[in-house]
Enzyme design. Structure first.
Site, mmCIF file in Angstrom:
data_model
loop_
_atom_site.group_PDB
_atom_site.id
_atom_site.type_symbol
_atom_site.label_atom_id
_atom_site.label_comp_id
_atom_site.label_asym_id
_atom_site.label_seq_id
_atom_site.Cartn_x
_atom_site.Cartn_y
_atom_site.Cartn_z
ATOM 1 N N HIS A 115 30.600 36.422 35.600
ATOM 2 C CA HIS A 115 31.863 36.422 36.354
ATOM 3 C C HIS A 115 31.667 37.357 37.541
ATOM 4 C CE1 HIS A 115 36.376 37.791 36.244
ATOM 5 N NE2 HIS A 115 36.089 37.062 37.325
ATOM 6 N N SER B 171 32.793 40.514 26.620
ATOM 7 C CA SER B 171 32.480 41.068 27.941
ATOM 8 C C SER B 171 31.733 42.388 27.774
ATOM 9 C CB SER B 171 33.771 41.318 28.725
ATOM 10 O OG SER B 171 33.508 42.210 29.790
ATOM 11 N N MET C 27 30.975 43.505 39.500
ATOM 12 C CA MET C 27 31.993 43.981 40.445
ATOM 13 C C MET C 27 31.318 44.727 41.593
ATOM 14 S SD MET C 27 34.709 45.461 37.695
ATOM 15 C CE MET C 27 35.208 44.458 36.303
ATOM 16 N N MET D 108 42.432 34.414 35.091
ATOM 17 C CA MET D 108 42.496 35.862 34.884
ATOM 18 C C MET D 108 43.880 36.212 34.352
ATOM 19 S SD MET D 108 39.632 37.056 35.411
ATOM 20 C CE MET D 108 40.094 38.775 35.204
ATOM 21 N N ASP E 47 40.656 35.374 30.477
ATOM 22 C CA ASP E 47 39.927 36.632 30.576
ATOM 23 C C ASP E 47 40.859 37.789 30.912
ATOM 24 O OD1 ASP E 47 37.203 37.649 32.824
ATOM 25 O OD2 ASP E 47 38.094 38.584 31.045
ATOM 26 N N MET F 96 32.948 39.165 40.585
ATOM 27 C CA MET F 96 34.126 39.633 41.315
ATOM 28 C C MET F 96 33.607 40.338 42.571
ATOM 29 S SD MET F 96 36.103 40.893 37.918
ATOM 30 C CE MET F 96 34.586 40.829 36.945
ATOM 31 N N ASP G 234 30.568 41.005 33.648
ATOM 32 C CA ASP G 234 31.540 41.266 34.724
ATOM 33 C C ASP G 234 30.884 42.006 35.872
ATOM 34 O OD1 ASP G 234 34.010 41.627 32.241
ATOM 35 O OD2 ASP G 234 34.016 40.152 33.860
ATOM 36 N N HIS H 42 29.627 37.486 28.328
ATOM 37 C CA HIS H 42 30.341 37.557 29.612
ATOM 38 C C HIS H 42 29.902 38.799 30.387
ATOM 39 C CE1 HIS H 42 33.831 36.421 32.116
ATOM 40 N NE2 HIS H 42 34.066 37.722 32.240
HETATM 41 C C1 DX5 Z 1 38.269 42.295 34.269
HETATM 42 C C2 DX5 Z 1 37.144 41.493 33.621
HETATM 43 C C3 DX5 Z 1 37.431 41.158 32.187
HETATM 44 C C4 DX5 Z 1 37.572 42.393 31.315
HETATM 45 C C5 DX5 Z 1 38.035 41.997 29.935
HETATM 46 O O1 DX5 Z 1 38.052 42.350 35.649
HETATM 47 O O2 DX5 Z 1 36.947 40.284 34.307
HETATM 48 O O3 DX5 Z 1 36.365 40.349 31.683
HETATM 49 O O4 DX5 Z 1 36.331 43.053 31.214
HETATM 50 O O5 DX5 Z 1 38.270 43.199 29.237
HETATM 51 P P1 DX5 Z 1 39.461 43.262 28.150
HETATM 52 O O6 DX5 Z 1 39.138 42.166 27.154
HETATM 53 O O7 DX5 Z 1 39.333 44.654 27.580
HETATM 54 O O8 DX5 Z 1 40.727 43.023 28.875
HETATM 55 ZN ZN ZN Z 2 35.513 38.808 33.412
#
Ligand code: DX5
Ligand code: ZN
Length: 220
Positions: free
Chosen positions: A67, A9, A38, A141, A179, A69, A36, A34
């Site tokens: 991903h 990620s 947000m 998650m 994840d 969010m 993320d 990956h």
């Molecule tokens: C959280 C993300 C994850 C996160 C994973 O909202 O979706 O992908 O970045 O990070 P680690 O592996 O550090 O938990």
């Molecule tokens: Zn993620």
């Protein structure tokens, strides 16, 4: 033994050297990357969006696993496909009914992307079963979405096991991804339950042993 893929990620990467960070995980054998995304509304954090993906589009021989969010996956899911996503995974909880969820799945597919659905830790795994035959991927998650570096929630293992059983029973080819809080110990537990893809952020980025750690996640 099932081949397990690693999806680093980039949320945990050092953005001053993003190219170098991605090359390190690519050379270490990671096959997914990956992203993320947000929006500061669906989750209490803002990360990055379309311009980052557009700048990386086509530059790395990895599967761009995005991903989202965000509260409006119907509008933005297809835009992430156009920006370079291979897979766009949206959240079950971002929509209020299954009709809306099906619309998002169709919109992402129509834009040419593969589609995944993600569930938060407090959401029951059974809610995704009716969608599995239409999904390329289901994302469990194992932390509350919004931040990297959190602790793995052990109840996620039960969800992976139930998904594995359901997918195998109905001979689906939906991939199971987990994840949040993934390291050498939690990865092993998830693999024993039948996961296909491991997302890892803080365990990889910032470590001086990225290659060992990626290989360890895949093979140990
Ligand atoms: C959280 C993300 C994850 C996160 C994973 O909202 O979706 O992908 O970045 O990070 P680690 O592996 O550090 O938990
Ligand atoms: Zn993620």
């Amino acid at each position: 033994m099932r081949r397990v893929h690693v999806a680093p990620s980039i949320l945990s990467a050092d953005f001053r050297f993003l190219n170098h960070e991605i090359e390190k995980v690519y050379e270490a054998g990671a096959t997914y990357l990956h992203f993320d995304v947000m929006d500061g509304h669906f989750v209490p954090n803002i990360s990055f969006g379309l311009p980052v993906l557009e700048s990386l589009k086509g530059h790395y021989n990895m599967i761009y696993d995005v991903h989202i969010m965000i509260s409006d996956p119907l509008t933005y899911g297809p835009k992430f496909v156009k920006a370079g996503a291979d897979i766009v995974t949206f959240h079950y909880e971002a929509l209020s009914n299954d009709k809306e969820r099906n619309k998002v799945i169709r919109a992402i597919r129509k834009a040419g992307g593969k589609v995944g659905m993600s569930i938060k830790p407090k959401t029951r795994v059974e809610v995704v079963f009716p969608f599995l035959k239409m999904l390329d991927l289901v994302l469990v998650m194992s932390v509350e979405p919004g931040f990297g570096g959190q602790k793995f929630i052990p109840a996620s293992l039960d969800k992976i096991e139930k998904l594995r059983k359901y997918i195998d029973r109905y001979k689906l080819d939906t991939l199971i991804e987990v994840d949040g809080g993934i390291n050498n110990k939690t990865a092993k537990l998830c693999k024993e339950k039948g996961v296909d893809i491991l997302v890892a952020g803080s365990y990889l980025f910032g470590s001086s042993k990225i290659k060992d750690r990626v290989e360890g996640l895949m093979h140990d």
